[in-house]
Design a protein around this motif. Structure first.
Motif, PDB file in Angstrom:
ATOM      1  N   THR A 118      21.441  -0.503 -11.587  1.00 23.43           N
ATOM      2  CA  THR A 118      20.844  -0.502 -11.911  1.00 23.43           C
ATOM      3  C   THR A 118      19.216   0.009 -10.233  1.00 23.43           C
ATOM      4  OG1 THR A 118      18.950  -2.476 -11.943  1.00 23.43           O
ATOM      5  CG2 THR A 118      20.004  -1.410 -13.884  1.00 23.43           C
ATOM      6  N   GLY A 119      19.856  -0.543  -9.239  1.00 24.72           N
ATOM      7  CA  GLY A 119      19.201  -0.989  -7.764  1.00 24.72           C
ATOM      8  C   GLY A 119      18.590   0.482  -7.523  1.00 24.72           C
ATOM      9  N   ILE A 120      19.588   1.797  -7.386  1.00 18.59           N
ATOM     10  CA  ILE A 120      19.420   2.590  -6.933  1.00 18.59           C
ATOM     11  C   ILE A 120      17.998   3.415  -7.528  1.00 18.59           C
ATOM     12  CG2 ILE A 120      20.276   5.486  -5.740  1.00 18.59           C
ATOM     13  CD1 ILE A 120      23.431   4.373  -5.707  1.00 18.59           C
ATOM     14  N   LYS A 121      18.254   3.057  -8.751  1.00 20.89           N
ATOM     15  CA  LYS A 121      18.187   3.930  -9.624  1.00 20.89           C
ATOM     16  C   LYS A 121      16.368   3.429  -9.749  1.00 20.89           C
ATOM     17  CE  LYS A 121      17.180   4.601 -14.690  1.00 20.89           C
ATOM     18  NZ  LYS A 121      15.984   3.978 -14.670  1.00 20.89           N
ATOM     19  N   ASP A 122      16.632   1.822 -10.180  1.00 21.56           N
ATOM     20  CA  ASP A 122      14.966   1.686  -9.957  1.00 21.56           C
ATOM     21  C   ASP A 122      13.783   1.823  -8.592  1.00 21.56           C
ATOM     22  OD1 ASP A 122      15.334   0.058 -12.014  1.00 21.56           O
ATOM     23  OD2 ASP A 122      16.249  -1.499 -11.220  1.00 21.56           O
ATOM     24  N   LEU A 123      14.720   1.628  -7.372  1.00 20.00           N
ATOM     25  CA  LEU A 123      14.413   2.285  -5.907  1.00 20.00           C
ATOM     26  C   LEU A 123      13.716   3.685  -5.608  1.00 20.00           C
ATOM     27  CD1 LEU A 123      15.875   0.270  -3.583  1.00 20.00           C
ATOM     28  CD2 LEU A 123      13.865  -0.363  -4.004  1.00 20.00           C
ATOM     29  N   TYR A 124      14.448   4.596  -6.678  1.00 16.32           N
ATOM     30  CA  TYR A 124      14.222   6.038  -6.376  1.00 16.32           C
ATOM     31  C   TYR A 124      13.529   6.989  -7.271  1.00 16.32           C
ATOM     32  CZ  TYR A 124      14.631  11.181  -7.709  1.00 16.32           C
ATOM     33  OH  TYR A 124      14.112  12.480  -7.340  1.00 16.32           O
TER      34      TYR A 124
ATOM     35  N   LYS B 162       0.999  -0.909  -0.088  1.00 13.60           N
ATOM     36  CA  LYS B 162      -0.074  -0.129  -0.108  1.00 13.60           C
ATOM     37  C   LYS B 162       1.222   1.519  -0.516  1.00 13.60           C
ATOM     38  CE  LYS B 162      -3.743   2.011   2.320  1.00 13.60           C
ATOM     39  NZ  LYS B 162      -5.404   1.569   3.465  1.00 13.60           N
ATOM     40  N   LYS B 163       1.876   1.098   1.071  1.00 15.86           N
ATOM     41  CA  LYS B 163       2.910   2.170   0.531  1.00 15.86           C
ATOM     42  C   LYS B 163       4.436   2.010   0.272  1.00 15.86           C
ATOM     43  CE  LYS B 163       0.321   4.743   4.597  1.00 15.86           C
ATOM     44  NZ  LYS B 163       0.460   5.657   6.240  1.00 15.86           N
ATOM     45  N   TYR B 164       4.830   2.934  -0.367  1.00 16.17           N
ATOM     46  CA  TYR B 164       6.439   2.596  -0.300  1.00 16.17           C
ATOM     47  C   TYR B 164       6.986   1.634   0.437  1.00 16.17           C
ATOM     48  CZ  TYR B 164      11.268   3.321  -1.973  1.00 16.17           C
ATOM     49  OH  TYR B 164      12.780   2.837  -2.111  1.00 16.17           O
ATOM     50  N   ASN B 165       7.959   0.368   0.178  1.00 14.43           N
ATOM     51  CA  ASN B 165       8.259  -0.681   1.142  1.00 14.43           C
ATOM     52  C   ASN B 165      10.077  -0.657   0.383  1.00 14.43           C
ATOM     53  OD1 ASN B 165       9.068  -2.972   2.386  1.00 14.43           O
ATOM     54  ND2 ASN B 165       6.938  -2.870   3.325  1.00 14.43           N
ATOM     55  N   LEU B 166      10.403  -0.506   1.372  1.00 11.92           N
ATOM     56  CA  LEU B 166      11.633  -0.749   0.730  1.00 11.92           C
ATOM     57  C   LEU B 166      12.576  -1.970   0.142  1.00 11.92           C
ATOM     58  CD1 LEU B 166      15.429   0.074  -0.108  1.00 11.92           C
ATOM     59  CD2 LEU B 166      15.663   0.586   2.217  1.00 11.92           C
ATOM     60  N   LYS B 167      11.849  -2.573   1.202  1.00  9.86           N
ATOM     61  CA  LYS B 167      12.444  -4.244   1.591  1.00  9.86           C
ATOM     62  C   LYS B 167      12.038  -5.016   0.401  1.00  9.86           C
ATOM     63  CE  LYS B 167      13.739  -6.760   5.165  1.00  9.86           C
ATOM     64  NZ  LYS B 167      15.039  -6.876   4.879  1.00  9.86           N
ATOM     65  N   GLU B 168      10.286  -4.796   0.018  1.00  9.23           N
ATOM     66  CA  GLU B 168       9.375  -5.722  -0.707  1.00  9.23           C
ATOM     67  C   GLU B 168      10.001  -4.872  -2.663  1.00  9.23           C
ATOM     68  OE1 GLU B 168       5.555  -5.499   0.305  1.00  9.23           O
ATOM     69  OE2 GLU B 168       5.790  -6.698   1.736  1.00  9.23           O
ATOM     70  N   ARG B 169      10.244  -3.926  -2.350  1.00  7.35           N
ATOM     71  CA  ARG B 169      10.436  -3.303  -3.619  1.00  7.35           C
ATOM     72  C   ARG B 169      12.244  -3.614  -4.042  1.00  7.35           C
ATOM     73  NH1 ARG B 169       6.023  -2.961  -3.044  1.00  7.35           N
ATOM     74  NH2 ARG B 169       6.731  -5.057  -4.475  1.00  7.35           N
ATOM     75  N   SER B 170      13.175  -4.036  -2.986  1.00 12.98           N
ATOM     76  CA  SER B 170      14.103  -4.453  -3.666  1.00 12.98           C
ATOM     77  C   SER B 170      14.022  -5.773  -3.801  1.00 12.98           C
ATOM     78  CB  SER B 170      15.406  -4.354  -2.058  1.00 12.98           C
ATOM     79  OG  SER B 170      15.116  -2.697  -1.627  1.00 12.98           O
ATOM     80  N   THR B 171      12.780  -6.861  -2.716  1.00  9.87           N
ATOM     81  CA  THR B 171      12.626  -8.220  -3.222  1.00  9.87           C
ATOM     82  C   THR B 171      12.625  -8.530  -4.836  1.00  9.87           C
ATOM     83  OG1 THR B 171      12.643  -8.112  -1.013  1.00  9.87           O
ATOM     84  CG2 THR B 171      11.898 -10.408  -3.192  1.00  9.87           C
ATOM     85  N   GLN B 172      11.934  -7.315  -5.456  1.00 12.27           N
ATOM     86  CA  GLN B 172      10.769  -7.435  -6.861  1.00 12.27           C
ATOM     87  C   GLN B 172      11.909  -6.999  -7.658  1.00 12.27           C
ATOM     88  OE1 GLN B 172       7.731  -4.939  -7.530  1.00 12.27           O
ATOM     89  NE2 GLN B 172       8.055  -4.983  -9.778  1.00 12.27           N
ATOM     90  N   ILE B 173      12.926  -6.070  -6.847  1.00 13.12           N
ATOM     91  CA  ILE B 173      13.825  -5.718  -8.493  1.00 13.12           C
ATOM     92  C   ILE B 173      15.114  -7.085  -8.669  1.00 13.12           C
ATOM     93  CG2 ILE B 173      16.285  -4.033  -8.564  1.00 13.12           C
ATOM     94  CD1 ILE B 173      14.765  -2.074  -6.966  1.00 13.12           C
ATOM     95  N   TYR B 174      15.152  -7.460  -7.163  1.00 11.81           N
ATOM     96  CA  TYR B 174      16.630  -9.010  -7.090  1.00 11.81           C
ATOM     97  C   TYR B 174      15.429 -10.028  -8.396  1.00 11.81           C
ATOM     98  CZ  TYR B 174      18.105 -13.803  -6.273  1.00 11.81           C
ATOM     99  OH  TYR B 174      18.647 -14.517  -6.296  1.00 11.81           O
TER     100      TYR B 174
END
Length: 372
Positions: A116-122, A94-106
Motif C-alpha cells: 500500500t506504500g505508493i497508494k498511501d503516499l500519493y 507543515k508541507k508534504y514530507n516523504l520521509k516522515e509520511r513513509s515513517t508514519q505508514i510504516y
C-alpha cells in the motif's frame, strides 16, 4: 524489459515525490514510454516489469525512505528538581514530507505497506495539494505555551510527535540527558485507538527503568473529558441558535483509528449534553462512523435531509488536533452531501485548544496537588 522497469519506477516515483523531483521522473517516464512505443513496440515483459517495479518502489518506501527512530543510551546530567511535562501527539509536517509520511505508514501498517506504500503516499501528497499547508504543529505549540503558562514555575513543558520531528523518542533522550527525573507524559489522543497503541508499543521498547526515573506518569486519552464535550456542545448550540432554523447534526466517529467504544461514548456525551440543555430544540442528531468509504456518513446525512431540515452541521469530535486527513474528510463529506437548498456547516470549536490545556492542567493538578 529494462525500459519498462525504468518507466514504471519513474511513474511511481512521480506519484509520491513533489517539486522538481516529481517533474524529473515525469519527464523520464515520458521518455521511456515514448522510446518503448515508437522504437521496439515490445509489450511481452510489461506485466513482469510492472510487478517488479511495484515491489521495488514499495520496498524503497518501507526500508529506504522512512526515518529510523531509536533511543540512544545517554548519560543523565545533573538532576533537576523541575517536573518535565512531555506532550505527545500524532504530528504532521507543515508541507508534504516523504520521509516522515513513509515513517508514519510504516508504524501504522507495518509490512502491509509493501502493498500500500505508493497508494498511501500519493493520497497524503494529494491532501497537501488540495488543502495547502498543515497547521498541526502550530496548534500543538499553542497547547504547549498555554499549558506552560498555567503550570508556572517548577514545570517544563516540551512538545513531541509520533510521526514528525521531533519524535518523542528523541525528546525523551534529550530529557534524560538533561537530568530530569520527574516526568509526566501526556498523549494527545481522543481514544485508546491505533495511534495510542502505537505510542505505547514504542514507549515500552525504550526500557527507561535503568535511568532511575522517579516514576514516569502517563495520562489517559481524552474521551472521558467532560470539559471538552461541553466545549463541543456550546459551539454546536451557538451555531444552531444563531440561525434559528430546523437543523441536523452529524457527530462523526473514526472507526479505523479510534477505539470504537470510547469514540461512541464521547459522542454520546455531547449528544446527551445538547438534549439536556435544549429539550425543546428542533435538531436531529445522528452518530455515524467513518467506514465503508463514507457510506454510513452519507446515508445518515441523507436521512437527516429527509426531515426537511434547513441546515446540516458536520462535527468530527474524533481527534484533539485536526490533521490533513480529517480536513480532507470534512471537505469530501460536505461535497458528497451537497444537494438541494440545505446549508452545510463544519463546526470546529475555537476554544478546543483551551479546553485541552485546561483538561491537562486539571489532571496534572490532581496528580501533583498544584494550587490546592
Amino acid at each position: 524489459m529494462l525500459i519498462w522497469i525504468i518507466f514504471f519506477i519513474s511513474l511511481a516515483l512521480s506519484l509520491i515525490l513533489n517539486g522538481y523531483m516529481e517533474n524529473i521522473f515525469i519527464v523520464l517516464a515520458t521518455v521511456m514510454i515514448y522510446k518503448q512505443i515508437t522504437s521496439k513496440k515490445d509489450y511481452k515483459y510489461m506485466v513482469y516489469a510492472l510487478i517488479i517495479s511495484f515491489i521495488g518502489v514499495n520496498c524503497m518506501i518501507l526500508f529506504g525512505f522512512r526515518n529510523y527512530i531509536s533511543f540512544k543510551d545517554v548519560q543523565p546530567g545533573i538532576e533537576k528538581e523541575d517536573t518535565l511535562v512531555l506532550l505527545v501527539s500524532e504530528g504532521e509536517s507543515k508541507k508534504y514530507n516523504l520521509k516522515e509520511r513513509s515513517t508514519q505508514i510504516y508504524y501504522e501498517k507495518g509490512y502491509k505497506s509493501l502493498f500500500t506504500g505508493i497508494k498511501d503516499l500519493y493520497t497524503y501528497k494529494n491532501y497537501y495539494n488540495q488543502l495547502g499547508e498543515s497547521d498541526f504543529k502550530e496548534k500543538a505549540e499553542e497547547v504547549t505555551k498555554k499549558l506552560s503558562y498555567q503550570l508556572g514555575d517548577g514545570y517544563k513543558v516540551v512538545n513531541s510527535y509520533m510521526y514528525t520531528k521531533p519524535y518523542f523518542e528523541d525528546s525523551l533522550e534529550d530529557i534524560v540527558s538533561k537530568g530530569y527525573k520527574k516526568i509526566i507524559i501526556c498523549p494527545l489522543f481522543m481514544t485508546d485507538g491505533k495511534d495510542y497503541e502505537i505510542f505505547k508499543q514504542r514507549y515500552e521498547k525504550l526500557n527507561l527503568v535503568s535511568y532511575n526515573l522517579a516514576g514516569i506518569e502517563i495520562l489517559d486519552p481524552f474521551y472521558k473529558s467532560n470539559n471538552l464535550a461541553m466545549v463541543y456542545k456550546n459551539e454546536i448550540l451557538k451555531n444552531i441558535r444563531a440561525l434559528d432554523k430546523d437543523s441536523g447534526l452529524l457527530l462523526i466517529g473514526l472507526h479505523n483509528k479510534n477505539n470504537l467504544e470510547e469514540d461512541i461514548l464521547f459522542r454520546e456525551k455531547i449528544k446527551e449534553y445538547i438534549n439536556h440543555e435544549e429539550k425543546n430544540l428542533d435538531v436531529q442528531i445522528k452518530l455515524p462512523l467513518l467506514e465503508n468509504n463514507k457510506k454510513d456518513i452519507i446515508k445518515s446525512g441523507e436521512e437527516l435531509l429527509e426531515y426537511g431540515i434547513d441546515t446540516l452541521y458536520v462535527v468530527l469530535p474524533t481527534c484533539t488536533i485536526d490533521t490533513m486527513y480529517t480536513k480532507h474528510l470534512v471537505e469530501s463529506i460536505l461535497e458528497d452531501l451537497d444537494m438541494g437548498n440545505t446549508k452545510f456547516y463544519y463546526i470546529n470549536p475555537e476554544k478546543k485548544m483551551d479546553a485541552i490545556v485546561d483538561e491537562l492542567f486539571t489532571r496534572i493538578s490532581l496528580m501533583n496537588q498544584i494550587g490546592g
